[in-house]
Write a protein that holds these residues in place. Sequence first.
Motif, PDB file in Angstrom:
ATOM      1  N   MET A 105       1.505  -1.499   0.069  1.00 31.50           N
ATOM      2  CA  MET A 105      -0.489  -0.079   0.489  1.00 31.50           C
ATOM      3  C   MET A 105       0.525   1.378  -0.594  1.00 31.50           C
ATOM      4  O   MET A 105       1.535   1.488   0.618  1.00 31.50           O
ATOM      5  CB  MET A 105      -1.079  -0.133   0.920  1.00 31.50           C
ATOM      6  CG  MET A 105      -1.529  -1.037   1.234  1.00 31.50           C
ATOM      7  SD  MET A 105      -3.710  -0.441   2.472  1.00 31.50           S
ATOM      8  CE  MET A 105      -4.229  -1.835   2.174  1.00 31.50           C
ATOM      9  N   GLU A 106       0.675   1.988  -0.686  1.00 37.62           N
ATOM     10  CA  GLU A 106       1.663   3.387  -0.851  1.00 37.62           C
ATOM     11  C   GLU A 106       0.696   4.445  -0.193  1.00 37.62           C
ATOM     12  O   GLU A 106      -0.053   4.055   0.266  1.00 37.62           O
ATOM     13  CB  GLU A 106       0.954   4.142  -2.278  1.00 37.62           C
ATOM     14  CG  GLU A 106       0.887   3.906  -3.231  1.00 37.62           C
ATOM     15  CD  GLU A 106       0.525   4.435  -4.262  1.00 37.62           C
ATOM     16  OE1 GLU A 106      -0.159   3.940  -5.363  1.00 37.62           O
ATOM     17  OE2 GLU A 106       0.179   5.493  -3.999  1.00 37.62           O
ATOM     18  N   GLU A 107       1.973   5.223   0.605  1.00 39.03           N
ATOM     19  CA  GLU A 107       1.367   6.541   1.417  1.00 39.03           C
ATOM     20  C   GLU A 107       0.524   7.458   0.730  1.00 39.03           C
ATOM     21  O   GLU A 107       1.507   7.626  -0.566  1.00 39.03           O
ATOM     22  CB  GLU A 107       2.720   7.086   1.638  1.00 39.03           C
ATOM     23  CG  GLU A 107       3.614   6.177   3.010  1.00 39.03           C
ATOM     24  CD  GLU A 107       2.989   6.549   4.381  1.00 39.03           C
ATOM     25  OE1 GLU A 107       3.409   5.618   5.362  1.00 39.03           O
ATOM     26  OE2 GLU A 107       2.785   7.233   4.680  1.00 39.03           O
ATOM     27  N   SER A 108      -0.017   8.372   0.993  1.00 43.50           N
ATOM     28  CA  SER A 108       0.129   9.630   0.410  1.00 43.50           C
ATOM     29  C   SER A 108       0.367  10.269  -0.492  1.00 43.50           C
ATOM     30  O   SER A 108       0.583  11.098  -0.427  1.00 43.50           O
ATOM     31  CB  SER A 108      -1.769  10.065   0.628  1.00 43.50           C
ATOM     32  OG  SER A 108      -1.652  10.036   2.223  1.00 43.50           O
ATOM     33  N   GLY A 109       1.925  10.248   1.781  1.00 43.44           N
ATOM     34  CA  GLY A 109       2.589  11.585   0.810  1.00 43.44           C
ATOM     35  C   GLY A 109       2.615  12.875   0.990  1.00 43.44           C
ATOM     36  O   GLY A 109       2.248  13.203   2.273  1.00 43.44           O
ATOM     37  N   SER A 110       2.431  13.480  -0.236  1.00 47.54           N
ATOM     38  CA  SER A 110       2.540  15.060  -0.038  1.00 47.54           C
ATOM     39  C   SER A 110       2.409  16.056   0.657  1.00 47.54           C
ATOM     40  O   SER A 110       2.686  16.954   1.505  1.00 47.54           O
ATOM     41  CB  SER A 110       3.391  15.632  -1.041  1.00 47.54           C
ATOM     42  OG  SER A 110       1.662  15.193  -2.188  1.00 47.54           O
ATOM     43  N   SER A 111       0.684  15.711   1.235  1.00 49.95           N
ATOM     44  CA  SER A 111      -0.228  16.424   1.462  1.00 49.95           C
ATOM     45  C   SER A 111      -0.315  15.923   2.816  1.00 49.95           C
ATOM     46  O   SER A 111      -1.070  14.651   2.660  1.00 49.95           O
ATOM     47  CB  SER A 111      -1.059  16.954   1.113  1.00 49.95           C
ATOM     48  OG  SER A 111      -2.304  16.117   1.123  1.00 49.95           O
ATOM     49  N   GLY A 112      -0.932  16.729   3.764  1.00 51.25           N
ATOM     50  CA  GLY A 112      -1.527  16.142   5.789  1.00 51.25           C
ATOM     51  C   GLY A 112      -3.260  16.654   5.340  1.00 51.25           C
ATOM     52  O   GLY A 112      -3.495  17.472   4.569  1.00 51.25           O
TER      53      GLY A 112
END
Lengths: 382, 118
Positions: free
Chosen positions: A1-8
Amino acid sequence: MEESGSSGGAQAVINLGIGSSVPISYHASFGPHEDLLLLEADENLVSDIFSGRVTLRGLPDEDAVLCTKSKTYAIKFVGNSNSMLLIPPSNTPGFLQDDDESHVSVIKLAPGNMELVEVSPKLDKLKKLLMESPLNAGEVEDAMMMDDGEKNLALYTWSDLANTIQASDEELRKGLESLSAIEIDGYWRVIDESYLDMILRMLLNNSVLNSWCFDGLDEEDVVSSLVADEFPSELAGHCLRVFGSEVKEINKWKLEPRLVCLHFARQVLGEEKMRLESFMEEWKKKIPEGMEGKFEMLEGEVLTERIGIETRVYKFSVRSLPSTPAERFAVLFKHRPKWEWKDLEPYLRDLHVPRLSMEGLLLKYTRRAQSRPDAEPIFSAR
Amino acid sequence: MEIRVKCGCGEDECSEWTIVELQGVVETQSSFQGSVQSLEIGRLCHSDSSQYTFTVGYHELTGSKVTLKKPLLVLKKLQKCTDGSSQKETELEVVGIIRSKILFKTRPKPLFSGTSGK
């Protein structure tokens, strides 16, 4: 599963792609944050709020109501036993934290939210306030002799009223209209009835003297004639508005027979109960020529009672009754335990309750009895 | 008194908040001493087109995204001292709007290490 990453923040949750996951933590400033409230609002209210047209009104000891331009809402807090984790967007001013961009953080556990319930405006207080100092002849005379600032009267500006009365602007305006209030020197006033009587009688007098037609009065003529009789011009104009209606096509004013006759009926009755025949005689004497006084005009303003073979009539105005249904019915049934519909209806006509029809009101507040299927129903208290 | 409900932004620019709603209460382990700030609660996963899972400790919850029939406005209550007077005035400001939430209504499914549960 990927991390959604750039925004929180909230965006990461709202935009979380299929197959993606994100950790959720307590915010660095997680806490009760009792100054953060949730308000449920339908789309219309949301637009009103964003257009700056919504206010909360009421005194500190009252439950606040929320007012749009034309409606009034009670505010109810509805608790939720579920855990509602409230997540702001990243970079929310006041809730900044390190590495905000990569965190999804819960700022508060919301215990519930506020809901709005449309209610009738609470206008009874308006009448009470304005009746503290009705404008009378004495005050007008005194004003001509002394300067402002010496009045020891309880006076209210529009702003004072909006701050105290729990009603929207439109409802407040309608309330003032129904009291025939007038704004003088920035203060909203009701006119003392005997003073209003003086002005009306002078208006009628002048009309007759000048052979003016009651159906086509010219405002300027009326006002200048009353000013010549030493009445303030605003009150002269106001008299036309209270007892007449504008005929826009010809730019004139028409006196409404019902309103004029009602006024004189009230003058005749005063605080007494009169024999019907005596009343009708006295009333006819006061009614200006050209107008006819019909008893039906007094619906919702007088009541009759039979004492033996006599019928007596007395003042009982719908405008003196509370505006909220529960109190209105209480006063009506205290005054008279049983009512026939034809007598009761005029005293209920002006009741407007959100989400409740007249049938609903009657069902809720009255008991209905019928001695025979074809008999008149009798209403009494529930 | 009259309190105007203010907002610094228009409807379209208003920042969107969200809610993750669970039945029951999230608790820290009884052995945990300290404050919860910055502690991780769990992991939210958008597993399927209409399904979300939220793993908290050894439990997995399943739920879905719900669009709110009536949006929730996030209001902040401010006490301001008006210039020149010692009186405090209350102000209400719209700081956000919530249009959807992720709602978990099912019983938590216990996860055992090494297996993914049934």
